[in-house]
Design a protein around this motif. Structure first.
Motif, short mmCIF file in Angstrom:
data_model
loop_
_atom_site.label_atom_id
_atom_site.label_comp_id
_atom_site.label_asym_id
_atom_site.label_seq_id
_atom_site.Cartn_x
_atom_site.Cartn_y
_atom_site.Cartn_z
N VAL A 4 78.99 36.03 61.34
CA VAL A 4 77.68 36.05 61.97
C VAL A 4 76.83 34.97 61.31
N PHE A 5 76.31 34.05 62.13
CA PHE A 5 75.47 32.98 61.61
C PHE A 5 74.04 33.48 61.44
N ASP A 6 73.33 32.89 60.48
CA ASP A 6 71.95 33.31 60.23
C ASP A 6 71.01 32.79 61.32
N ASP A 7 69.81 33.33 61.33
CA ASP A 7 68.83 32.98 62.37
C ASP A 7 68.51 31.49 62.39
N VAL A 13 70.97 25.33 66.44
CA VAL A 13 72.02 24.96 67.41
C VAL A 13 71.57 25.25 68.83
N LEU A 14 71.04 26.45 69.07
CA LEU A 14 70.62 26.80 70.43
C LEU A 14 69.48 25.92 70.91
N VAL A 44 73.17 30.97 74.82
CA VAL A 44 72.30 32.05 74.36
C VAL A 44 72.61 32.56 72.96
N THR A 45 73.84 32.39 72.50
CA THR A 45 74.19 32.79 71.14
C THR A 45 75.57 32.26 70.82
N PHE A 46 75.97 32.44 69.59
CA PHE A 46 77.33 32.11 69.16
C PHE A 46 77.61 32.87 67.87
N ARG A 77 78.16 26.36 59.62
CA ARG A 77 77.33 25.76 60.67
C ARG A 77 77.87 24.41 61.12
N ARG A 78 78.35 23.59 60.19
CA ARG A 78 78.84 22.25 60.55
C ARG A 78 80.04 22.33 61.49
N GLU A 79 80.75 23.43 61.48
CA GLU A 79 81.91 23.60 62.36
C GLU A 79 81.51 23.88 63.80
N VAL A 80 80.29 24.34 64.01
CA VAL A 80 79.84 24.68 65.37
C VAL A 80 79.84 23.43 66.25
#
Length: 103
Positions: A4-7, A13-14, A44-46, A77-80
């Motif tokens: 789960v990624f942080d806010d 990203v969004l 909307v999310t990831f 995060r960098r992998e997103v």
């Protein structure tokens, strides 16, 4: 267990995808949505396993699609970015669209 990624990561990203990459959202949604005639899409999310897009279709139908990351689960995060680019490339291949060069 799914990462789960942080806010902060989600907002960043969004915000970027829904401001600077609306066409990419639409291309990904058209390639992977089971609903035909997608005319609009918003990420909307990831999480560590997939991205999710809210899709709207020409006939008014709406849905949320979940598209797994092509490279498998991620936790940083960098992998997103890498996985969204891979989804974009896969969407182009599915739809027969020439992908733009990535920087």
């Amino acid at each position: 267990m799914t990462h789960v990624f942080d806010d902060d990561a989600l907002r960043g990203v969004l915000g970027h995808m829904n401001t600077d990459h609306l066409d990419d959202n639409l291309l990904i949604a058209r390639a992977f949505s089971p609903i035909p005639d997608v005319i609009r899409a918003e990420m909307v999310t990831f999480d560590g396993d997939a991205g999710q897009w809210h899709v709207m279709c020409a006939d008014g139908a709406e849905d949320v699609i979940r598209v797994p990351w092509p490279g498998g689960p991620i936790s940083e995060r960098r992998e997103v970015r890498r996985e969204i680019v891979a989804l974009y490339d896969a969407a182009c291949a599915r739809l027969g669209v020439e992908p733009r060069p990535q920087s």
